[in-house]
Design a protein around this motif. Sequence first.
Motif, PDB file in Angstrom:
ATOM      1  N   ASP A   1      -5.585   1.030  -2.430  1.00 26.18           N
ATOM      2  CA  ASP A   1      -5.899  -0.304  -1.949  1.00 26.18           C
ATOM      3  C   ASP A   1      -6.252  -1.244  -3.099  1.00 26.18           C
ATOM      4  N   LEU A   2      -6.978  -0.730  -4.087  1.00 27.99           N
ATOM      5  CA  LEU A   2      -7.306  -1.548  -5.250  1.00 27.99           C
ATOM      6  C   LEU A   2      -6.046  -1.982  -5.995  1.00 27.99           C
TER       7      LEU A   2
ATOM      8  N   GLU B   1     -16.089  -1.188  -1.752  1.00 27.67           N
ATOM      9  CA  GLU B   1     -17.108  -0.617  -0.855  1.00 27.67           C
ATOM     10  C   GLU B   1     -16.749   0.800  -0.448  1.00 27.67           C
ATOM     11  N   ALA B   2     -15.468   1.058  -0.221  1.00 28.48           N
ATOM     12  CA  ALA B   2     -15.030   2.408   0.130  1.00 28.48           C
ATOM     13  C   ALA B   2     -15.307   3.375  -1.008  1.00 28.48           C
ATOM     14  N   ALA B   3     -15.136   2.912  -2.251  1.00 30.31           N
ATOM     15  CA  ALA B   3     -15.439   3.756  -3.412  1.00 30.31           C
ATOM     16  C   ALA B   3     -16.945   4.045  -3.487  1.00 30.31           C
TER      17      ALA B   3
ATOM     18  N   ALA C   1     -12.089  -2.177  -0.698  1.00 25.56           N
ATOM     19  CA  ALA C   1     -11.777  -0.956  -1.447  1.00 25.56           C
ATOM     20  C   ALA C   1     -12.943  -0.566  -2.349  1.00 25.56           C
TER      21      ALA C   1
ATOM     22  N   GLY D   1      -5.794   5.917  -0.149  1.00 22.70           N
ATOM     23  CA  GLY D   1      -7.222   5.841  -0.452  1.00 22.70           C
ATOM     24  C   GLY D   1      -7.603   4.523  -1.091  1.00 22.70           C
ATOM     25  N   TYR D   2      -8.881   4.438  -1.487  1.00 21.56           N
ATOM     26  CA  TYR D   2      -9.376   3.182  -2.048  1.00 21.56           C
ATOM     27  C   TYR D   2      -8.671   2.821  -3.354  1.00 21.56           C
ATOM     28  N   GLU D   3      -8.246   3.834  -4.132  1.00 19.99           N
ATOM     29  CA  GLU D   3      -7.547   3.536  -5.379  1.00 19.99           C
ATOM     30  C   GLU D   3      -6.214   2.830  -5.102  1.00 19.99           C
TER      31      GLU D   3
ATOM     32  N   ARG E   1      -9.709  -7.651   0.761  1.00 22.35           N
ATOM     33  CA  ARG E   1      -9.168  -6.278   0.747  1.00 22.35           C
ATOM     34  C   ARG E   1      -9.658  -5.540  -0.496  1.00 22.35           C
ATOM     35  N   GLN E   2      -9.684  -6.251  -1.608  1.00 19.25           N
ATOM     36  CA  GLN E   2     -10.152  -5.639  -2.856  1.00 19.25           C
ATOM     37  C   GLN E   2     -11.628  -5.250  -2.740  1.00 19.25           C
TER      38      GLN E   2
ATOM     39  N   ARG F   1       0.835  -1.212   0.000  1.00 15.58           N
ATOM     40  CA  ARG F   1       0.000   0.000   0.000  1.00 15.58           C
ATOM     41  C   ARG F   1       0.867   1.258   0.000  1.00 15.58           C
TER      42      ARG F   1
END
Length: 407
Positions: A329-330, A393-395, A391, A325-327, A387-388, A314
Amino acid sequence: MEPNSELRRWFTSYGGFIHPLISLSQGKFGLSAIAQDTIDADTTIVSCPFSLAIDVECSLHALTALFGESTLVDLQSWLERQLICTYICLHWIFPDSSTIPDVLRHLPYLKSLPPPDALLTPLQFTPSELEAFRGTNLYGASRDRHECWSAEWNKCRTFIHAVNPDWAERYTWDRYLRASTYLSTRAFPSTLLSRSPTLQTTSSSYPFMLPGVDILNHSRGQPVSWCTSYPEGSTEVRDDSATISIISHTTTPLGEEVYNNYGLKANDELILGYGFSLPQNPDDKITLQLGGSSNKWAIGRLASGAEGLWNEVRRLVAETPEEIGYEDDLEAAQLLLEMVQKKCDLLPDLPVENDAGIRPAVRLMLKHYLEGQRDILTSLKLHFEERQEAAVEAARDEGIELVFDDE
């Protein structure tokens, strides 16, 4: 008469102790300690005086006596393994036992150890057996160990040749490998030779051998204690008249084997260091390392230990590591999923049972090892997929709906 009565006589003559209800049974892969009657819990099974340990002090003393005091400075630059293994090898280079110098006193003990054809670490594998492990971490570790030990042996042999060419001629690679394997399969950390014995290694500890104590085979979770006993009034950190003992905390019924506990070890360590494996070993692990990073992450079953690897990736992909951020994490999840898939793809298939090029015992070790590796990688895949999804869901929480193609 007990098959190894010579070992027991020799061991006790130097102050060692083996419980009188213990019989030493000789099997293909070495000795086993068998109870001849019920042995109660909290009983001392075996004790060895420090003076019988095959360690650096013992080896250096013998080698300088044989090679000459002028060689001491050069010998002190050798690795601990080189000193100990050379000490062991010297027992085998004399024509008969009657010609062995007095400083080489461990021949009865060495005779009790498994013969060379019973040793089964990867350095004793045939080329086709080692090739069956290609694609695993163990394959590379085995090749590295062979290269390392071979270089050590060459250095020692060159040195010995200058002292005595005849000795150097008999100081063969096969003998050095045999001695190194004995040390690997029967080693204890030198941290045991202290007033507070422990199996935990340190940066300054090294492997050494304890005759008698090593007759006890490994059983995971076996409750045992190590205890040192010093003569009254002794204040020395290392006192050769002190003894170290193993106390078993379980009752051993008649006819059952008495065990030691080598600690928690994964199958890669058991195979490389000892030449055996455990089925469904809960302590299995796989080591992962990012290209260009010095960090090595030991990941266990159920993806234990994966958090450090996740956080490292990360930070690497984030433009600002303080604001991930979520990007990020993706991207991290995708990179790690690709890494896991590559490791899975590299793992070899298990050879068929009737494969003439692989001994059954080697195939069984590979089977146990691959089971653990695949189970860990599967758990890692699930971990990073979670984890994906987190991310994604965070988006969504930020009002962004991510769409992925089939690939």
